[in-house]
Each structure stands twice: as structure tokens, then as C-alpha cells.
Design a protein around this motif. Structure first.
Motif, short mmCIF file in Angstrom:
data_model
loop_
_atom_site.label_atom_id
_atom_site.label_comp_id
_atom_site.label_asym_id
_atom_site.label_seq_id
_atom_site.Cartn_x
_atom_site.Cartn_y
_atom_site.Cartn_z
N ASN A 250 -6.52 -7.66 -18.78
CA ASN A 250 -5.10 -7.33 -18.93
C ASN A 250 -4.19 -8.51 -18.57
N TYR A 251 -3.06 -8.59 -19.21
CA TYR A 251 -2.02 -9.54 -18.82
C TYR A 251 -0.66 -8.86 -19.03
N LEU A 252 0.31 -9.27 -18.23
CA LEU A 252 1.63 -8.65 -18.27
C LEU A 252 2.39 -9.03 -19.53
N THR A 253 3.12 -8.07 -20.08
CA THR A 253 4.03 -8.32 -21.18
C THR A 253 5.44 -7.95 -20.72
N PRO A 254 6.48 -8.43 -21.42
CA PRO A 254 7.84 -8.02 -21.06
C PRO A 254 8.02 -6.51 -21.07
N GLU A 255 7.32 -5.84 -21.98
CA GLU A 255 7.42 -4.38 -22.04
C GLU A 255 6.86 -3.73 -20.79
N ASP A 256 5.76 -4.27 -20.27
CA ASP A 256 5.19 -3.75 -19.02
C ASP A 256 6.16 -3.92 -17.86
N VAL A 257 6.80 -5.08 -17.81
CA VAL A 257 7.70 -5.39 -16.70
C VAL A 257 8.92 -4.49 -16.72
N THR A 258 9.51 -4.29 -17.88
CA THR A 258 10.72 -3.45 -17.95
C THR A 258 10.39 -1.98 -17.74
N ALA A 259 9.15 -1.59 -18.04
CA ALA A 259 8.77 -0.18 -17.85
C ALA A 259 8.47 0.15 -16.40
N LEU A 260 8.20 -0.88 -15.59
CA LEU A 260 7.83 -0.67 -14.19
C LEU A 260 9.06 -0.29 -13.36
N LYS A 261 8.92 0.70 -12.51
CA LYS A 261 10.02 1.17 -11.66
C LYS A 261 9.65 1.03 -10.18
N ARG A 262 10.69 1.06 -9.35
CA ARG A 262 10.47 0.97 -7.92
C ARG A 262 9.53 2.06 -7.44
N ASP A 263 9.67 3.26 -7.95
CA ASP A 263 8.84 4.38 -7.51
C ASP A 263 7.36 4.12 -7.80
N ASP A 264 7.07 3.31 -8.83
CA ASP A 264 5.68 2.99 -9.14
C ASP A 264 5.06 2.15 -8.02
N LEU A 265 5.86 1.28 -7.42
CA LEU A 265 5.37 0.46 -6.31
C LEU A 265 5.16 1.31 -5.07
N VAL A 266 6.09 2.22 -4.82
CA VAL A 266 5.95 3.14 -3.68
C VAL A 266 4.66 3.94 -3.83
N ALA A 267 4.41 4.43 -5.05
CA ALA A 267 3.21 5.24 -5.30
C ALA A 267 1.94 4.40 -5.14
N PHE A 268 1.96 3.16 -5.63
CA PHE A 268 0.79 2.29 -5.51
C PHE A 268 0.51 2.00 -4.04
N HIS A 269 1.55 1.69 -3.29
CA HIS A 269 1.39 1.39 -1.87
C HIS A 269 0.84 2.60 -1.12
N HIS A 270 1.36 3.76 -1.42
CA HIS A 270 0.91 4.98 -0.74
C HIS A 270 -0.56 5.28 -1.05
N ALA A 271 -0.98 5.03 -2.30
CA ALA A 271 -2.34 5.39 -2.71
C ALA A 271 -3.38 4.36 -2.27
N GLN A 272 -3.02 3.06 -2.29
CA GLN A 272 -4.01 2.01 -2.10
C GLN A 272 -3.97 1.37 -0.70
N PHE A 273 -2.80 1.36 -0.05
CA PHE A 273 -2.70 0.72 1.26
C PHE A 273 -3.15 1.70 2.34
N LEU A 274 -4.46 1.75 2.50
CA LEU A 274 -5.09 2.63 3.47
C LEU A 274 -5.99 1.79 4.38
N PRO A 275 -6.05 2.10 5.67
CA PRO A 275 -6.86 1.28 6.58
C PRO A 275 -8.34 1.28 6.22
N ASN A 276 -8.82 2.38 5.68
CA ASN A 276 -10.23 2.43 5.26
C ASN A 276 -10.44 1.77 3.90
N ASN A 277 -9.39 1.20 3.34
CA ASN A 277 -9.48 0.42 2.10
C ASN A 277 -9.03 -1.02 2.37
N ALA A 278 -9.19 -1.46 3.62
CA ALA A 278 -8.66 -2.76 4.02
C ALA A 278 -9.56 -3.42 5.05
N SER A 279 -9.36 -4.72 5.21
CA SER A 279 -9.98 -5.47 6.31
C SER A 279 -8.98 -6.50 6.82
#
Length: 471
Positions: A192-221
Motif C-alpha cells: 500500500n501507499y498513500l494517495t491524496p484521496e486517502d489523506v483527505t478521507a482520514l479524520k481525527r476520529d480515525d486516529l483516536v480509534a487506531f490509538h485506542h485499538a492498537q496502543f496496548l501495553p500487551n502489544n508493546a515493548s
């Protein structure tokens, strides 16, 4: 007069050093590589699942913290760019400090909190003087656990990304790399690579959701390198990250990895180009491949630098390019091999043919011991020199965990590279390199270079949006 009197006396008292009889026309033999050049480290796991590695290094009064999340762009899903945007905004303000305050506090300590995303992980790092350890940890943990993803900062990163993508359209190397990823990995996320369409479609809430789902201590070192002792630093880490709640890491639903079969040429038509960017690609093993140290020597022999065969052929012998290189790109689930060059339009076809010829030659023609000895020394020397970099050491410790490498992987790394033989180079080249199952990506002016490329293989033409051209 005094000088003339003293000089004979001084000379008479000198003894001839033992090394006076050394034959300086012969290169001295290198010392053997250290058996265990990688530092020891302590591993602890917090109650919430966060794995912590502490590497003691008292050469400087500094400390480096490096945390990785074991989810990168491969976990973007339908929200392309979520991982890279999340990483970009971690140091641009938190719930407790806006962007200006965060920058002011880090600057006052001489500390930088930086984050980056890759295919398999997101890394966050901070370094500073040991005497500021408490304050560094406070800022560092705040960025990891409480990013604000403030709208003004999100808009700024979005604008910067769109500007970068527009600039990349004018860069042949960027076009080549993007198409290369698609050609090798198809619909698998590694391509995959980013396109302008991907960038404009991305919203702040998508980052909040990604952080909530993936930033877990048992998924980190977390790796800590510096002038600190484990017994002293672990309670501080527990205080900073102990309240981080573990959770269930989302399962990735991934398509099957494709395989390159046969020889195809993918040509991006860029009218006006006076030179061609060439990438010859083939499949390669994932990062936990057991032959990786030895493969470094194989690659160095073929195209690892000025002494590599590709450089000697295309640059020194033919004068077609400023340089030609090769590299293995290892990821967690797969990898690829790339041999690259930039040539004049009129020699694009012959250059591709010579790259394929060199790939085949290293598979079938035994190398001389002197050639392999040079590459062994080069690789071992680079590795030993890199041990001075504390962030690199932290990364390697975490790589062992992230990619499932043997615990002694880096302790035996230099030793294994130092004993590679010409026979091993030939054997591994036959196993991992091919000149027949390859995809060749070229960016250049089609009307000038396509006829010569068609002598090598079938050519598929793309426009500068990387879409196939149909006639």
C-alpha cells in the motif's frame, strides 16, 4: 649549539621498534570478530503486559527510551494512513500539554520526543541526560498514552502530507518505489501507499480509534539504554506506565501473499525524462530468516557498495550510472530483494540485462576468497561501529521480540558474518536470488526506452498515477 650536542645523545638512546621489519606491502590480517559483541540486558514484564528491556551503558551520562507498538501500517485496514498520522501527532500535544507547551518543556531539557511508523510497528523514542530521567519519562509517557490529536495539528499534518505527495509525483524514485511495492505485494498491505484521496478521507476520529485499538501495553515493548541500573529504573517505568490498561489486540484479516512468477517489466511513462530509474525485484524471506547474517555478505558481494559487482559492472566497466546497489528488505511476514540503478535512456535496456546477468553470475560462478573477505570485513566493521548508537541498540533488542529472533541473534551476528565462505555465498545466492522470477520496474520516457526493454521481456506501461495504460 645545545641542540646539535643533545641530538646524537638522544638518538643513541633510542631503540629500534619491533615493528620496523613489518612488510608494509602486505595488508595485515584482521582480528577475529568478537564472539559476543552485543551487550547483555535484563528483561522484565509489567503486570499489564508491557515488556521492558534494560541495557546498561555507562559510557555517557545519558538515557534513551524507545517504545514500540507491534502494529504498523499493516493494521491500517480501510483507513489508509492511520498509523503514520498517529505517529506524526504523538509529539504535537497531549491531553495535559498543548503543542507549544510540550515543545517548550522538551526543548528546555534538550530532549526530543520523536515517533515514526513502519509496516510492522510504530516507534516512539526520547533521549536526554540521565539527571532528567524523571522529567523525560513524564513527557515520554504523556505522548504515548495521552495524545490530543488536536484538530489544528491534524490539519497541519494533513496539509503537509498532501504537499509531499504532490512533490513525489515529480520524483522518479518515489514513483518507482510505489509501483515496486504494488508489483511485489499486490493487495497485501505491505504494497500500500498513500494517495491524496486517502489523506483527505482520514479524520481525527480515525486516529483516536487506531490509538485506542492498537496502543496496548500487551502489544508493546519498551527498551531503556543508558547510564541507569535496572533496579532503579524499573520502579520509575512502573510509575509512568503501570496504569496503562491492557486489552485485546485486534486480529488482522490479511489476503494471501502473492509470488513473482516469470519475468515482467513495468514501465512508468514519464515524458521528458532523460534518464531511467530501474528496480529489479524478486521475492525474499521474512525478517526471522535463519540465514540473514550470511545473506548480508551475499548482498554486499552483489551490490552492497562501491566494491559490489553491480557497481563495478554498471559504473566502473560501462560508465552507465553513478551507482548501482542491491538490498534485501525484510518485514515480519515477507520480504523482497531489490537491485537498483539510474541510467541514461539509451542504455536502459542493456543496464537491465547486465543487472540480471550479475544476479545469475553470483548464483553460478564461485567467488574468490579475497572478494568475500573484503565483504566480510565491511559488514562486521559496520555492525561493530553501529553498537555506539544507543537508539540502534534499543531497536535491535526490540527486534528480537518483534520478529521472533533467537535470543542470541545479535551476540553471534558478527561472528557468523566473519566466517562466511565463497561456497556459502554461492549456495545462499542459489537459494534466495533469481534472475528468472523477477519483476522489473522502470520509470522513464516510454517512447525512447520501451523498444529496448521489450528485448528483455514483456512490458506493461503505466501513467504517472501508476495506472496501466490501455490502447
Amino acid at each position: 649549539m645545545k641542540t646539535k650536542t643533545l641530538l646524537p645523545l638522544l638518538l643513541a638512546g633510542l631503540t629500534i621498534p619491533a615493528f620496523a621489519d613489518i612488510d608494509r606491502t602486505k595488508k595485515p590480517e584482521p582480528d577475529p570478530a568478537p564472539a559476543a559483541s552485543f551487550p547483555d540486558y535484563r528483561t522484565e514484564t509489567l503486570p499489564n503486559g508491557l515488556k521492558v528491556f534494560v541495557i546498561h551503558d555507562d559510557r555517557k551520562p545519558t538515557v534513551t527510551f524507545r517504545l514500540i507498538i507491534r502494529s504498523g501500517s499493516i493494521a491500517d485496514g480501510s483507513k489508509m494512513g492511520a498509523a503514520s498520522f498517529t505517529a506524526s501527532l504523538l509529539n504535537r500535544g497531549t491531553e495535559h500539554r498543548d503543542a507549544a507547551t510540550f515543545a517548550l518543556e522538551t526543548d528546555s531539557l534538550g530532549v526530543k520526543v520523536e515517533a515514526a511508523s513502519g509496516p510492522d510497528s510504530i516507534s516512539v523514542a526520547a533521549s536526554g541526560l540521565t539527571k532528567y530521567t524523571d522529567k523525560i519519562l513524564d513527557l515520554f509517557s504523556d505522548a504515548v498514552l495521552h495524545p490530543a490529536f488536536a484538530d489544528p495539528q491534524f490539519a497541519r499534518v494533513q496539509k503537509q502530507t498532501l504537499s509531499s505527495l504532490e512533490a513525489e509525483k515529480q520524483q522518479p524514485s518515489s514513483l518507482a518505489e510505489k509501483l515496486a511495492g504494488k508489483v511485489v505485494y499486490g493487495s497485501f498491505p505491505y504494497g500500500n501507499y498513500l494517495t491524496p484521496e486517502d489523506v483527505t478521507a482520514l479524520k481525527r476520529d480515525d486516529l483516536v480509534a487506531f490509538h485506542h485499538a492498537q496502543f496496548l501495553p500487551n502489544n508493546a515493548s519498551l527498551a531503556v539504554v543508558g547510564d541507569v541500573k535496572a533496579d532503579d529504573i524499573l520502579p520509575l517505568i512502573q510509575k509512568a506506565f503501570g496504569s496503562w490498561q491492557k486489552g485485546e489486540v485486534p486480529e488482522l484479516k490479511l489476503p494471501e501473499l502473492p509470488k513473482i512468477k516469470g519475468l515482467t517489466i513495468h514501465l512508468v511513462d514519464r515524458p521528458g525524462s532523460v534518464q531511467s530509474n530501474i528496480i529489479v525485484l524478486s521475492d525474499a524471506p521474512p525478517r526471522n530468516n535463519p540465514d540473514l547474517p550470511e545473506l548480508n555478505v551475499v548482498n554486499a558481494t552483489l551490490g552492497g557498495g562501491f566494491s559490489g559487482r553491480l557497481f563495478q559492472n554498471l559504473r566502473e566497466k560501462h560508465g552507465w550510472t553513478y551507482g548501482s546497489m542491491s538490498a534485501f528488505d525484510y518485514k515480519k511476514l515477507a520480504g523482497d530483494f531489490e537491485a537498483t540503478a539510474e541510467t541514461r535512456n539509451e542504455v536502459t535496456g542493456p543496464a537491465v540485462a547486465e543487472i540480471l546477468k550479475e544476479i545469475e553470475r553470483i548464483r553460478t560462478e564461485p567467488a574468490k576468497e579475497e572478494e568475500i573477505a573484503l565483504q566480510r570485513q565491511y559488514n562486521v566493521g559496520n555492525y561493530l561501529l553501529s553498537l555506539e548508537n544507543t537508539s540502534r541498540t534499543a531497536q535491535r533488542v526490540q527486534d528480537i521480540d518483534l520478529y521472533g529472533l533467537p535470543a542470541d541473534f545479535y551476540k553471534t551476528y558478527a561472528k557468523r558474518m566473519s566466517v562466511v565462505t565463497p561456497a556459502q555465498v554461492e549456495e545462499l545466492a542459489k537459494k534466495y536470488l533469481t534472475a528468472s522470477d523477477v519483476a522489473i520496474v522502470v520509470v522513464g520516457e516510454a517512447k525512447e526506452i520501451k523498444p529496448e526493454l521489450e528485448k528483455v521481456g514483456k512490458v506493461i506501461v503505466y501513467d504517472q498515477e501508476l495506472k496501466p495504460v490501455t490502447k
